[in-house]
Design a protein around this motif. Structure first.
Motif, PDB file in Angstrom:
ATOM      1  N   ASN A 228     -46.655  57.437 -22.083  1.00 11.90           N
ATOM      2  CA  ASN A 228     -48.081  57.124 -22.087  1.00 11.90           C
ATOM      3  C   ASN A 228     -48.815  58.007 -21.079  1.00 11.90           C
ATOM      4  O   ASN A 228     -49.953  58.431 -21.305  1.00 11.90           O
ATOM      5  CB  ASN A 228     -48.267  55.640 -21.747  1.00 11.90           C
ATOM      6  CG  ASN A 228     -49.529  55.052 -22.336  1.00 11.90           C
ATOM      7  OD1 ASN A 228     -49.892  55.371 -23.463  1.00 11.90           O
ATOM      8  ND2 ASN A 228     -50.197  54.198 -21.588  1.00 11.90           N
TER       9      ASN A 228
ATOM     10  N   ASP B 282     -49.619  61.315 -22.580  1.00 10.09           N
ATOM     11  CA  ASP B 282     -50.781  61.196 -23.463  1.00 10.09           C
ATOM     12  C   ASP B 282     -52.074  61.215 -22.652  1.00 10.09           C
ATOM     13  O   ASP B 282     -53.050  61.872 -23.035  1.00 10.09           O
ATOM     14  CB  ASP B 282     -50.708  59.895 -24.263  1.00 10.09           C
ATOM     15  CG  ASP B 282     -49.571  59.876 -25.271  1.00 10.09           C
ATOM     16  OD1 ASP B 282     -49.011  60.950 -25.556  1.00 10.09           O
ATOM     17  OD2 ASP B 282     -49.233  58.775 -25.759  1.00 10.09           O
TER      18      ASP B 282
ATOM     19  N   CYS C 229     -51.243  51.824 -26.068  1.00 13.41           N
ATOM     20  CA  CYS C 229     -50.501  50.920 -26.952  1.00 13.41           C
ATOM     21  C   CYS C 229     -51.196  49.582 -27.170  1.00 13.41           C
ATOM     22  O   CYS C 229     -51.193  49.041 -28.283  1.00 13.41           O
ATOM     23  CB  CYS C 229     -49.094  50.704 -26.401  1.00 13.41           C
ATOM     24  SG  CYS C 229     -48.009  52.130 -26.595  1.00 13.41           S
TER      25      CYS C 229
ATOM     26  N   ILE D 269     -54.084  55.235 -30.698  1.00 11.59           N
ATOM     27  CA  ILE D 269     -53.435  56.465 -30.249  1.00 11.59           C
ATOM     28  C   ILE D 269     -53.790  57.658 -31.133  1.00 11.59           C
ATOM     29  O   ILE D 269     -53.796  58.801 -30.669  1.00 11.59           O
ATOM     30  CB  ILE D 269     -51.909  56.291 -30.159  1.00 11.59           C
ATOM     31  CG1 ILE D 269     -51.293  56.010 -31.534  1.00 11.59           C
ATOM     32  CG2 ILE D 269     -51.547  55.185 -29.181  1.00 11.59           C
ATOM     33  CD1 ILE D 269     -49.785  56.038 -31.533  1.00 11.59           C
TER      34      ILE D 269
ATOM     35  N   LYS E 131     -52.101  56.757 -36.873  1.00 10.70           N
ATOM     36  CA  LYS E 131     -51.414  56.979 -35.582  1.00 10.70           C
ATOM     37  C   LYS E 131     -50.639  58.290 -35.538  1.00 10.70           C
ATOM     38  O   LYS E 131     -50.414  58.842 -34.460  1.00 10.70           O
ATOM     39  CB  LYS E 131     -50.506  55.795 -35.236  1.00 10.70           C
ATOM     40  CG  LYS E 131     -49.549  55.368 -36.320  1.00 10.70           C
ATOM     41  CD  LYS E 131     -48.681  54.196 -35.849  1.00 10.70           C
ATOM     42  CE  LYS E 131     -49.458  52.933 -35.629  1.00 10.70           C
ATOM     43  NZ  LYS E 131     -49.781  52.198 -36.871  1.00 10.70           N
TER      44      LYS E 131
ATOM     45  N   GLU F 121     -42.255  61.767 -30.486  1.00 13.21           N
ATOM     46  CA  GLU F 121     -43.135  60.600 -30.484  1.00 13.21           C
ATOM     47  C   GLU F 121     -42.639  59.622 -31.536  1.00 13.21           C
ATOM     48  O   GLU F 121     -42.012  60.001 -32.528  1.00 13.21           O
ATOM     49  CB  GLU F 121     -44.572  61.038 -30.769  1.00 13.21           C
ATOM     50  CG  GLU F 121     -45.594  59.910 -30.878  1.00 13.21           C
ATOM     51  CD  GLU F 121     -45.624  59.032 -29.646  1.00 13.21           C
ATOM     52  OE1 GLU F 121     -45.286  57.834 -29.775  1.00 13.21           O
ATOM     53  OE2 GLU F 121     -45.965  59.519 -28.561  1.00 13.21           O
ATOM     54  N   GLY F 122     -42.905  58.318 -31.317  1.00  8.12           N
ATOM     55  CA  GLY F 122     -42.552  57.312 -32.294  1.00  8.12           C
ATOM     56  C   GLY F 122     -41.078  56.932 -32.268  1.00  8.12           C
ATOM     57  O   GLY F 122     -40.295  57.458 -31.472  1.00  8.12           O
TER      58      GLY F 122
ATOM     59  N   ARG G 261     -46.451  52.873 -32.430  1.00 10.96           N
ATOM     60  CA  ARG G 261     -46.457  54.331 -32.267  1.00 10.96           C
ATOM     61  C   ARG G 261     -46.105  55.099 -33.535  1.00 10.96           C
ATOM     62  O   ARG G 261     -46.255  56.320 -33.576  1.00 10.96           O
ATOM     63  CB  ARG G 261     -45.470  54.740 -31.171  1.00 10.96           C
ATOM     64  CG  ARG G 261     -45.615  54.023 -29.860  1.00 10.96           C
ATOM     65  CD  ARG G 261     -46.884  54.335 -29.108  1.00 10.96           C
ATOM     66  NE  ARG G 261     -46.999  55.703 -28.645  1.00 10.96           N
ATOM     67  CZ  ARG G 261     -47.876  56.116 -27.720  1.00 10.96           C
ATOM     68  NH1 ARG G 261     -48.714  55.242 -27.163  1.00 10.96           N
ATOM     69  NH2 ARG G 261     -47.941  57.373 -27.368  1.00 10.96           N
TER      70      ARG G 261
ATOM     71  N   GLN H  41     -39.159  58.136 -27.119  1.00 12.93           N
ATOM     72  CA  GLN H  41     -38.636  56.788 -27.329  1.00 12.93           C
ATOM     73  C   GLN H  41     -37.117  56.831 -27.443  1.00 12.93           C
ATOM     74  O   GLN H  41     -36.425  55.884 -27.080  1.00 12.93           O
ATOM     75  CB  GLN H  41     -39.238  56.177 -28.606  1.00 12.93           C
ATOM     76  CG  GLN H  41     -40.751  56.030 -28.595  1.00 12.93           C
ATOM     77  CD  GLN H  41     -41.267  55.103 -27.513  1.00 12.93           C
ATOM     78  OE1 GLN H  41     -40.539  54.239 -27.026  1.00 12.93           O
ATOM     79  NE2 GLN H  41     -42.516  55.286 -27.117  1.00 12.93           N
TER      80      GLN H  41
END
Length: 448
Positions: A15, A18, A82, A104, A129, A153-154, A168, A199
């Motif tokens: 985060n 971001d 989030c 996001i 997203k 990401e995700g 995400r 992640q």
């Protein structure tokens, strides 16, 4: 005169990255950036919505900024991250002081969101997203000598307790070329340590290349001149390959530190969590990791009080912790998150029981860490100097065994020398106090 913007970034390092990209975009758009959001015209709260404690922290931060807004000290409050993605309607309904809520996918349009909010328009922006920018310019919020490198990401793992996949989106790796370009820029900017995050870092490349490409990425990163340390966090145990372990063992720049979130060791509970493994399988994996990487420092995270966890399950977990003797460990109580499979499971456990079990694990872990620390006395560590503690009257920094913010530090005296922040120093360990190592710097003439 240009409006000013400040950011409060909560939650994980992913985060944080971001947020750094949003601030770079705002600076490029002509906004003045304030390090203290309370002193800005527009305050962004980049929220975490992973567990209850994180949501409470986000709400408390918003309410504090709302107080400042009521006093006329700031003009607009913008909620991103989030919690914004997950609770879009509830935020504007329950927190009318908020001027904009952006999911996001709107991070790339943050300048337009801020402009509308400062113009008095209530903003709700929730693009797909997957539009979240995976790369771009960043205004670093870390000290110049280290930076996070978000490689994907995700998430596709769909653990029963976790809301991240529907917050995400699916797992999306960045290209190797993009990552190497950013890494070179970060090192040119002064970063001596890069910390790889996602992640699930060990899954890197599967969606793009059809194979696990983290080992290759690591080898390419090691070729960057001026880079001293590479650290890997968030390693999902299913994708720990021999190639990865060999790469870490052979490449000097990759520190012998791995973050391996296991959550539990009970096979029955892991299955309920929609994870694989068992105590025997995890024990074998960790044994293999330690055999292949001498001096490996292993961090994990565990959950107590998952639905249906019996005293027998917890006893097995406590025994596992004492047997494995993780050098670093964090333990959290299960958080019942709406929308997840686990939230609807029978056998939800009382909060007091969850907390008692968590405290028991952490009490055992503190003893393990103290014993580990005492075994380091007499050894010399290469320490990345982070500053001087005026109250304690000594310097402090991190060794390869310590990741920023989640692990401890090494405190040391310097015998009249003044180590430069961001430089490396050799420190001989003299004591372990409450799990923190203390020592004294070894000067150049002492090494001769």
């Amino acid at each position: 005169m240009a409006y000013s913007v400040g950011l409060v970034s909560l939650g994980c390092a992913k985060n944080q990255v971001d947020g750094e990209m949003m601030m770079a975009a705002l600076q490029k758009a002509g906004y003045e950036i304030r390090d203290d959001a309370a002193l800005a015209d527009a305050a962004i709260v980049n929220t975490c919505g992973f567990i209850d404690a994180a949501k409470k922290e986000s709400i408390e931060e918003i309410l504090e900024l709302a107080r400042l807004k009521a006093e006329g000290k700031i003009r607009a409050i913008v909620v991103t991250g989030c919690m914004a993605e997950r609770y879009r309607e509830e935020i504007l309904k329950e927190l009318p002081e908020v001027d904009a809520v952006a999911g996001i996918g709107a991070d790339g349009d943050i300048a337009a969101v801020i402009e509308k909010a400062l113009g008095g328009v209530k903003v709700e922006s929730f693009p797909e997203k997957t539009l979240l920018p995976l790369s771009g310019e960043r205004r670093l919020s870390t000290p110049g000598y280290f930076a996070y490198l978000k490689i994907a990401e995700g998430c596709d793992n769909r653990c029963a307790y976790c809301a991240i996949p529907f917050i995400r989106g699916p797992y999306r790796s960045r290209t190797e070329e993009d990552l190497l370009s950013e890494a070179r820029d970060l090192v040119r900017g002064g970063a001596k340590e890069l910390i790889l995050i996602a992640q699930d870092t060990t899954r890197y490349g599967w969606d793009l290349y059809g194979e696990l490409r983290l080992p290759k990425l690591l080898r390419e990163l090691c070729k960057i001149g001026g880079l001293s340390w590479i650290r890997v966090l968030y390693c999902y145990p299913d994708y720990i390959t021999d190639e990865l372990l060999t790469t870490i063992a052979q490449e000097e720049k990759i520190v012998n530190y791995m973050d391996l979130p296991l959550q539990h060791c009970s096979e029955r509970l892991l299955k309920a969590m929609r994870r694989t493994g068992s105590r025997a399988a995890l024990t074998a994996l960790i044994r293999r990791m330690r055999e292949k990487i001498p001096g490996l420092v292993l961090r994990t995270t565990l959950i107590t009080g998952f639905p249906g966890e019996t005293e027998e399950d917890f006893t097995e977990l406590a025994e596992f912790v004492r047997e494995i003797r993780f050098e670093r460990l964090g333990c959290f109580t299960y958080s019942q998150e709406e929308g997840t499979a686990a939230a609807e499971m029978p056998g939800q456990i009382d909060e007091d029981v969850k907390s008692r079990r968590m405290e028991r694990i952490m009490e055992d872990q503190m003893n393990i860490m103290q014993e580990w620390g005492e075994k380091q006395v007499g050894k010399t560590y290469r320490v990345l100097v982070e500053g001087f503690d005026r109250c304690a009257g000594c310097w402090f920094g991190r060794s390869y065994a310590d990741s920023p913010d989640i692990d401890g530090k090494i405190f040391f005296t310097a015998k009249g020398a003044r180590p430069k922040t961001g430089s490396f120093a050799d420190v001989k360990i003299t004591e372990c106090v409450d799990c923190d190592l203390t020592g004294e710097i070894i000067l150049e003439e002492e090494r001769k």
